[in-house]
Design a protein around this motif. Structure first.
Motif, PDB file in Angstrom:
ATOM      1  N   ILE A  33       0.135  -6.769 -10.249  1.00  0.00           N
ATOM      2  CA  ILE A  33       1.493  -7.105  -9.842  1.00  0.00           C
ATOM      3  C   ILE A  33       1.945  -8.411 -10.483  1.00  0.00           C
ATOM      4  O   ILE A  33       1.127  -9.211 -10.945  1.00  0.00           O
ATOM      5  N   ARG A  79      -7.377  -6.512  -0.953  1.00  0.00           N
ATOM      6  CA  ARG A  79      -6.936  -5.121  -0.855  1.00  0.00           C
ATOM      7  C   ARG A  79      -6.710  -4.497  -2.223  1.00  0.00           C
ATOM      8  O   ARG A  79      -6.047  -3.466  -2.343  1.00  0.00           O
ATOM      9  N   GLU A 130       0.812  -1.212   0.000  1.00  0.00           N
ATOM     10  CA  GLU A 130       0.000   0.000   0.000  1.00  0.00           C
ATOM     11  C   GLU A 130       0.853   1.272   0.000  1.00  0.00           C
ATOM     12  O   GLU A 130       0.448   2.281  -0.585  1.00  0.00           O
ATOM     13  N   PHE A 182      -5.077  -5.632  -4.934  1.00  0.00           N
ATOM     14  CA  PHE A 182      -3.873  -5.952  -5.703  1.00  0.00           C
ATOM     15  C   PHE A 182      -4.104  -7.302  -6.382  1.00  0.00           C
ATOM     16  O   PHE A 182      -4.630  -8.231  -5.754  1.00  0.00           O
ATOM     17  N   GLU A 242       2.141  -2.926 -12.803  1.00  0.00           N
ATOM     18  CA  GLU A 242       2.756  -1.739 -12.193  1.00  0.00           C
ATOM     19  C   GLU A 242       3.788  -2.079 -11.133  1.00  0.00           C
ATOM     20  O   GLU A 242       4.681  -1.294 -10.842  1.00  0.00           O
ATOM     21  N   ILE A 243       3.611  -3.220 -10.488  1.00  0.00           N
ATOM     22  CA  ILE A 243       4.492  -3.573  -9.369  1.00  0.00           C
ATOM     23  C   ILE A 243       5.075  -4.957  -9.594  1.00  0.00           C
ATOM     24  O   ILE A 243       4.365  -5.888  -9.963  1.00  0.00           O
ATOM     25  N   SER A 276       1.670   1.730  -3.500  1.00  0.00           N
ATOM     26  CA  SER A 276       0.501   2.242  -4.207  1.00  0.00           C
ATOM     27  C   SER A 276       0.372   3.757  -4.027  1.00  0.00           C
ATOM     28  O   SER A 276       0.094   4.490  -4.978  1.00  0.00           O
ATOM     29  N   LYS A 291      -8.189   2.090  -7.273  1.00  0.00           N
ATOM     30  CA  LYS A 291      -7.803   1.513  -8.558  1.00  0.00           C
ATOM     31  C   LYS A 291      -7.075   0.196  -8.318  1.00  0.00           C
ATOM     32  O   LYS A 291      -6.200   0.110  -7.451  1.00  0.00           O
ATOM     33  N   GLY A 307      -4.446   5.499  -2.970  1.00  0.00           N
ATOM     34  CA  GLY A 307      -4.621   5.086  -4.366  1.00  0.00           C
ATOM     35  C   GLY A 307      -5.122   3.669  -4.506  1.00  0.00           C
ATOM     36  O   GLY A 307      -4.784   2.969  -5.456  1.00  0.00           O
ATOM     37  N   LEU A 308      -5.942   3.231  -3.554  1.00  0.00           N
ATOM     38  CA  LEU A 308      -6.369   1.837  -3.545  1.00  0.00           C
ATOM     39  C   LEU A 308      -7.726   1.619  -4.218  1.00  0.00           C
ATOM     40  O   LEU A 308      -8.207   0.494  -4.285  1.00  0.00           O
ATOM     41  N   LEU A 345       2.770   5.391  -6.257  1.00  0.00           N
ATOM     42  CA  LEU A 345       2.314   5.298  -7.640  1.00  0.00           C
ATOM     43  C   LEU A 345       1.269   6.363  -7.928  1.00  0.00           C
ATOM     44  O   LEU A 345       1.316   7.030  -8.954  1.00  0.00           O
ATOM     45  N   SER A 346       0.344   6.545  -7.000  1.00  0.00           N
ATOM     46  CA  SER A 346      -0.714   7.505  -7.311  1.00  0.00           C
ATOM     47  C   SER A 346      -0.218   8.942  -7.205  1.00  0.00           C
ATOM     48  O   SER A 346      -0.735   9.819  -7.886  1.00  0.00           O
ATOM     49  N   ARG A 394      -4.388  -2.574  -8.665  1.00  0.00           N
ATOM     50  CA  ARG A 394      -2.983  -2.554  -9.076  1.00  0.00           C
ATOM     51  C   ARG A 394      -2.567  -3.950  -9.502  1.00  0.00           C
ATOM     52  O   ARG A 394      -2.724  -4.908  -8.736  1.00  0.00           O
TER      53      ARG A 394
END
Lengths: 227, 227
Positions: B87, B109, A202, B111, B150-151, A205, B83, B80-81, A208-209, B85
């Motif tokens: 991984i 969460r 998190e 991801f 992204e991750i 994240s 959206k 930013g959660l 990233l945002s 993400r």
DNA sequence: AAAACTTTGTGATATAATGCTCATAGTTAA
DNA sequence: TTAACTATGAGCATTATATCACAAAGTTTT
């Protein structure tokens, strides 16, 4: 050499990082390293490296640097790693618990997984290669005393905390490394350290945002690396 | 409400902790919580809780506290959660990689593990339930772009870093969560966060040995020492 | 509707961590 | 053995983080 205050927790963590790097240097046959080189390699400030070490004594030689072997041995002592530490894993049936139970890297650093526990009766009794049978939480306190286990690693699901908390805190263990997704608090008797994988993701994240909204999370110069 | 500086990294990590606790409160039907109660539950200072939140706005109501639902939604946005993400895991064949690949907690969460990579040709192509085949590192860059990953989570052994480093940093990914036992540095393009299990254990060891020598790690008294 | 509470948000203050600078000690070269 | 280097250790400056303390805002009680 008069003051010597309590070193920050961050210093302790860095010592562990220095130690690993020094081990690598030793393997490569490097005899001496300066705070400058150490710092550059680890993206730190040389003064910080020196200060970290100076909390514990004068290990360097002016004009030369630090002896790799000597410094390594000093850090091993500082971190209490000369003595083998026995650990047990609770939640050994879960995926993370299994992964850690079978991870061989701990022994190389003088930590030994001596016992595995799980609350699921279906897997209690199962044998795990090289360690032994999975034991019941009911035996925790007894086994901790018998085997001299000092550290418990918790890899239980959040829902299990209610029934696990008291047995863990009363087990006689001195330290807990908690991977479960809730914050456990330290007490006078038990030193708890929480590692939260979700929190790690998190924070990423968040950054990233920030980037997405055009603000750089790194307001300082980026850490460059060469070698 | 004029300045609003950059919040410390520690604040971000605490927000993640608040978020989880708030989710629990919401499930329990709690509507409102004060900074004092939040702080007590998480062993923090109430002023710190308020300051953490105040970095991002005024979410509380004086004389009352914070609405659990509203605060939770705010933190989700801040981190930013909202959206999802995507991984990927590199070193998916290893034990930790496998554990993380199959861990179901991430999706809760927001991801999603979308791809698995490994450098071992013997396991490339193997299917992992619910995710897909294990892919070759050679395809990393391509897959990252195609899937919008992204991750990256790195769970490779230390020895693998030499061949993994460049592909990872050039893959186009924005953030890396590195569990491998070496420190990776962030660059302008890639935000690296290192989680080092050995370091966690070694800090615990340090505190154990402090206790053994009769000094409490919680004390603030100076530790005078010679060698 | 006034008084007595409660709790936030924030300026001021305290504490902690990091980084800069340089005198000092040690090394190397001539 | 002297001069030119090198790198530590430590005092000081700076920056970052955490805590205190209180005015302002909202709630409850009388």
């Amino acid at each position: 050499m008069v003051k010597k205050l309590v070193p920050p927790q961050a210093t302790i963590r860095r010592l562990s990082i220095y130690l690993r790097y020094l081990n690598g240097l030793d393997v490569d046959g490097v005899k001496v390293i300066s705070s400058h080189d150490l710092a550059r390699r680890l993206a730190l400030n040389p003064a910080q490296v020196r200060k970290d070490l100076a909390y514990f004594g004068e290990f360097g030689k002016r004009g030369v640097g630090y002896s790799v072997k000597k410094l390594r041995d000093h850090i091993v002592k500082i971190l209490g790693l000369q003595k083998m530490r026995k650990i047990a894993i609770i939640g050994a049936g879960g995926r993370l618990g299994t992964a850690l139970a079978l991870y061989t890297g701990f022994e190389r650093r003088n930590f030994k997984v001596c016992a595995l526990f799980d609350k699921d009766p279906a897997i209690v009794g199962n044998e795990v290669e090289g360690i032994g049978n999975i034991l019941s939480i009911g035996d925790l306190s007894k086994v901790v005393k018998e085997k001299g286990i000092e550290i418990l690693i918790l890899t239980i699901p959040a829902a299990a905390i209610k029934e696990i908390y008291d047995p863990v805190m009363l087990s006689g263990v001195k330290a807990v490394l908690n991977f479960a997704p809730f914050k456990m608090l330290s007490t006078e008797e038990v030193d708890v350290h929480n590692v939260d994988l979700t929190t790690e993701l998190e924070s990423l994240s968040y950054r990233l945002s920030l980037n997405e909204s055009g603000i750089s999370p790194l307001d300082k110069a980026p850490a460059t690396e060469e070698d």
